[in-house]
Design a protein around this motif. Structure first.
Motif, mmCIF file in Angstrom:
data_model
loop_
_atom_site.group_PDB
_atom_site.id
_atom_site.type_symbol
_atom_site.label_atom_id
_atom_site.label_comp_id
_atom_site.label_asym_id
_atom_site.label_seq_id
_atom_site.Cartn_x
_atom_site.Cartn_y
_atom_site.Cartn_z
ATOM 1 N N SER A 1 0.193 3.796 -2.706
ATOM 2 C CA SER A 1 -1.161 4.352 -2.815
ATOM 3 C C SER A 1 -1.227 5.741 -2.214
ATOM 4 N N SER A 2 -0.303 6.053 -1.323
ATOM 5 C CA SER A 2 -0.354 7.369 -0.694
ATOM 6 C C SER A 2 0.793 8.277 -1.098
ATOM 7 N N GLN B 1 0.799 -1.213 0.000
ATOM 8 C CA GLN B 1 0.000 0.000 0.000
ATOM 9 C C GLN B 1 0.840 1.275 0.000
ATOM 10 N N LYS C 1 -8.239 3.686 -2.053
ATOM 11 C CA LYS C 1 -7.415 4.636 -1.313
ATOM 12 C C LYS C 1 -6.514 5.422 -2.275
ATOM 13 N N ASP D 1 -9.685 -2.125 -1.466
ATOM 14 C CA ASP D 1 -9.498 -0.999 -0.547
ATOM 15 C C ASP D 1 -8.249 -0.188 -0.909
ATOM 16 N N ASP E 1 -8.693 7.955 -3.905
ATOM 17 C CA ASP E 1 -9.086 9.024 -2.973
ATOM 18 C C ASP E 1 -7.948 10.015 -2.748
ATOM 19 N N GLU E 2 -6.744 9.509 -2.613
ATOM 20 C CA GLU E 2 -5.613 10.364 -2.258
ATOM 21 C C GLU E 2 -4.997 11.065 -3.468
#
Length: 662
Positions: free
Chosen positions: A42-43, A39, A237, A233, A240-241
């Motif tokens: 993802s950010s 993940q 994410k 998920d 969204d970010e």
């Protein structure tokens, strides 16, 4: 059960990796990716930290070689090339990857239909795409073929990592799969995305995809699965970010809707008994790796995966891609499947996607049966590559399908290239022998401070209305162009340049340098040089900005203005940034008449296929002023700059109706 399978498969993994190591010089560390690594990107994928430390990397889709190239392929190539070149004139190092996708059921069947071996079939069609790349002046750094051994090795390594180096329950698992499979689209479709239909050629009842209208068939087989649903998920994410991750926004909404409502685990192999034209599972030759998994890996193959680096702990060179250009029909594969596969290996995803629409012929879907498919090689021969690149970028839109027609290109060529850019260039930089001005004299006057001294004395009186009327356009256009190009809106960016040059044509008509040059007083000479300098600056700035779109024609323009090669980057695209260019006008007596074929935008064989109605209106409305079509078009540009396009269109229509009625 998964753990026990992996335990049994582990010796096979080491054997396969040892074989790969002999070819690539790499020995796998065997380290397992952690859940956090899955993940991580993802950010953080859109942060500026890494982008400033590596070159800009842009990719086109790799083009499927089951048929010859069409205008849509050319558009994808040119769009990516324009963006790459834009980064370069901004001073960045940039790399572009394109190529061909050569595995899968469609290729296997197409080769069989032609009585050829698949590799022989692919060689011929891949060469056609390579030829198109050259003909379109694409500045690609890589051309990949999925049949390259380098790529097949990278796919094998990626596959083994998916099988054995992913967190528990997030890697591949084996099972039985049945569902609706589309050979044309090379993918399965869920039940809610298929519908009954009738085959138009045979009248036979068939099932088709609701997305593409291509036929699907029911298939049941043993296969390996990628647990795509486990990444739901993490994908959401990521979305969204990074709200601008996919452009335009409605394509991002489309991909999100698929994740939320249609996500299923992905069947990632096909039985070799049904499909043998592809990359085999290194541990099980009875299974062929799904063509889309194979194809997507190409983007990291040329970035060094499998040969120069293997995990995110290594120096990944130009990866992640800064931008991946894709068509709307492959959105799901690139923005859902591909990031999930990268997440599984703890690798960073691309920093952004640009999803474009398709081209129609005169607003009708291109189809072989209708005989309206545009051959890009013929189009290049007919119009020249730079004018065609200009048209494709000018008429591009990300909100609907785009219309291609020779009438549209003809109008753009005559009005915007010949009459606007070309006409202005010859009025300013190559004046008639009867006048005595030069861009070199005007730029020299600016460099010596004569023009600024004159401007300081005349900024409040009559001159402000006419001779200063180009100032705002010169100062605002570069910034406006940059804004549109950074948002990938080539059409809006071209519009900025068009309006700058149209205003400059209006400026020349209003200031009448051909009258100023007749006056012998010093004031008139300074005023003349002021007009020529401002007009030359508009041309110079436009030439710099248009380089990504028309690299050859823009270079010709800048060469003819005497602009040095090292002063053609974005930092010089502003008024007064370059005070060391220009050419001297040397009239010859008697003056030779320039051949129209020697101009920067010469006539084309199809020039009279422009908008017939517009030309007829111009002919009627301006017949008393000039009979020359090019002069009529130039006059139209001046009228539009003064009155606005809508007002001129209305005036021409009314004038035409009145004169014809009379």
């Amino acid at each position: 059960m998964l753990l026990s399978y992996r335990s049994r498969a582990l010796p096979g993994l080491w054997q396969a990796q040892s074989r790969l190591a002999l070819r690539s010089g790499w020995i796998c560390s065997g380290c397992r990716a952690t859940p956090a690594a899955v993940q991580r990107w993802s950010s953080s994928q859109s942060s500026a930290g890494s982008s400033s430390e590596k070159p800009y990397y842009i990719t086109t889709p790799i083009f499927y070689v089951n048929a010859a190239p069409h205008i849509g392929h050319l558009y994808s190539m040119v769009l990516a090339d324009v963006i790459k070149r834009w980064q370069q004139i901004k001073g960045k190092e940039a790399f572009l990857c394109t190529g061909t996708d050569e595995h899968g059921m469609k290729i296997q069947r197409a080769a069989l239909k032609h009585g050829m071996e698949p590799k022989e079939f692919c060689d011929g069609n891949s060469n056609k795409f390579r030829e198109l790349v050259a003909a379109a002046n694409i500045s690609n750094d890589f051309f990949i073929r999925t049949t390259d051994q380098e790529h097949k090795d990278a796919v094998a390594q990626f596959w083994l990592h998916l099988k054995h180096s992913t967190p528990e329950s997030l890697g591949l698992y084996k099972g039985s799969h049945e569902g609706w499979y589309c050979v044309s689209d090379e993918c399965f479709y869920p039940e809610d995305l298929v519908r009954p239909s009738i085959a138009p050629q045979t009248g036979k009842k068939i099932m088709v995809s609701t997305e593409t209208d291509n036929e699907v068939e029911w298939i049941k087989e043993e296969t390996w699965f990628f647990p795509l649903t486990k990444y739901k998920d993490a994908l959401l994410k990521l979305y969204d970010e990074n709200p601008g991750w996919i452009k335009p926004a409605h394509r991002m909404a489309e991909a999100r809707e698929w994740i939320e409502n249609h996500l299923e685990d992905l069947s990632v192999t096909r039985p070799a008994s049904r499909l043998n034209w592809g990359v085999s599972d290194p541990e099980d030759k009875t299974q062929t790796i799904y063509v889309w998994v194979d194809a997507l890996i190409n983007y990291i193959t040329k970035a060094g995966y499998g040969s120069k680096w293997h995990t995110a702990k290594d120096d990944m060179g130009i990866w992640p891609a800064n931008l991946q250009v894709i068509g709307k029909d492959i959105l799901r594969f690139h923005t859902i499947y591909w990031p999930a596969l990268l997440m599984a290996l703890g690798l960073p995803v691309a920093k952004g996607y640009l999803c474009h629409n398709h081209w129609t012929m005169s607003n009708r879907k291109m189809s072989k049966s209708l005989g309206n498919v545009v051959n890009p090689f013929f189009a290049i021969q007919r119009w020249g590559i730079d004018p065609l690149r200009y048209f494709l970028m000018r008429n591009a839109t990300f909100h609907k399908d785009m219309s291609y027609s020779n009438q549209l290109i003809g109008t753009v060529y005559m009005k915007e290239l010949q009459a606007n850019i070309g006409n202005l260039f010859y009025r300013i930089a190559k004046p008639k022998s009867s006048v005595r001005w030069s861009t070199l004299e005007a730029v020299t006057a600016f460099r010596n401070g004569e023009l600024n001294a004159w401007a300081e004395k005349h900024d409040k009186d009559y001159f402000d209305a006419v001779f200063f009327s180009l100032e705002s356009h010169l100062s605002e256009s570069p910034e406006a162009f940059c804004k549109e190009m950074d948002d990938y809106d080539t059409s809006a960016a071209i519009r900025v340049v068009f309006e700058l040059l149209r205003e400059t044509n209006r400026y020349v008509s209003d200031t009448k340098p051909w009258d100023l040059v007749k006056n012998q007083d010093p004031e008139s000479r300074v005023l003349l040089n002021w007009v020529i300098f401002n007009s030359a600056e508009a041309l110079r700035i436009a030439g710099i900005l248009l380089q990504p779109i028309m690299p050859t024609k823009a270079s010709e323009l800048l060469d003819a203005l005497g602009v040095r090669p090292d002063r053609r980057t974005l930092e010089f695209a502003a008024k007064g940034k370059d005070a060391d260019y220009g050419t001297e006008s040397k009239p010859v007596e008697p003056a030779p008449r320039m051949s129209k074929w020697d101009t920067i935008f010469p006539p084309t064989a199809s020039a009279d296929l422009s908008d017939d109605e517009l030309l007829e209106h111009l002919r009627v409305a301006l017949l008393d002023k000039t009979r020359n079509k090019m002069n009529q078009m130039a006059e139209l540009l001046v009228m539009e700059a003064r009155m606005g396009e809508e007002a001129v269109a209305k005036l021409l229509a009314e004038t035409h109706a009145a004169k014809v009625g009379a």
